[in-house]
Scaffold this active site. Sequence first.
Site, mmCIF file in Angstrom:
data_model
loop_
_atom_site.group_PDB
_atom_site.id
_atom_site.type_symbol
_atom_site.label_atom_id
_atom_site.label_comp_id
_atom_site.label_asym_id
_atom_site.label_seq_id
_atom_site.Cartn_x
_atom_site.Cartn_y
_atom_site.Cartn_z
ATOM 1 C CB SER A 183 -0.917 -0.003 1.232
ATOM 2 O OG SER A 183 -1.852 1.053 1.163
ATOM 3 C CG ASP A 184 3.036 4.791 -1.749
ATOM 4 O OD1 ASP A 184 3.989 4.642 -0.963
ATOM 5 O OD2 ASP A 184 2.834 5.826 -2.395
ATOM 6 C CD GLN A 185 -2.567 7.980 3.004
ATOM 7 O OE1 GLN A 185 -1.843 8.366 3.903
ATOM 8 N NE2 GLN A 185 -3.778 7.496 3.192
ATOM 9 N N GLY A 237 -3.073 3.701 -2.698
ATOM 10 C CA GLY A 237 -2.950 2.540 -3.572
ATOM 11 C C GLY A 237 -2.923 1.268 -2.748
#
Length: 195
Positions: free
Chosen positions: A69-71, A106
């Site tokens: 996950s990425d933000q 994401g």
Amino acid sequence: MNRQLVLASSSPYRRELLSRLQLPFEAISPDIDETPRKAETPQAMVRRLSESKATALRERFPEALLIGSDQCVVLGDSIIGKPGTHEAARAQLQAASGRQIEVHTGLCLLDAATGVAWNDVVSYDIVFRELDTLEIERYLEIEQPYDCAGSVKSEGLGVALLKRMRGDDPSALIGLPLIRLCEMLRAAGMHIPAA
């Protein structure tokens, strides 16, 4: 039967969120280059980085389900990162006062055994109230959100700075969209809640 789960992250926020599902998992830092690419949209960037994080652990965990996950936070045309300092957090909140930011998170679930990947981007809009200097300072002294993109902890005192939020999954704001992740895990054959 549920499979081994590995969270490709060193984030304590993501670990706490994933623990809410009451599934056993390991959390391992993927150690990837997170540099944005030229002309890459924020949504494309978080999608790519989420997949890269999950893929980075595939060789080490060849039978696992890997979660990446990425933000990123966007204000106007700029991506706003983690402030790191009190002064940078103050500047971020002053810039966001009375304005809308977009939060894009994401998410990738990669079945290391088959190579099948589920990818998505969960977005949220946040509108700040007009903030005065004193309330920004009080908030920063109490919350100290220096490791949070955009300097806002909507799950904590940061909610007092907001006028409204719009989105489908509030856990996406903290860094791991659990509603979408549960859908992906079920698609991968896992039972949630676990049997």
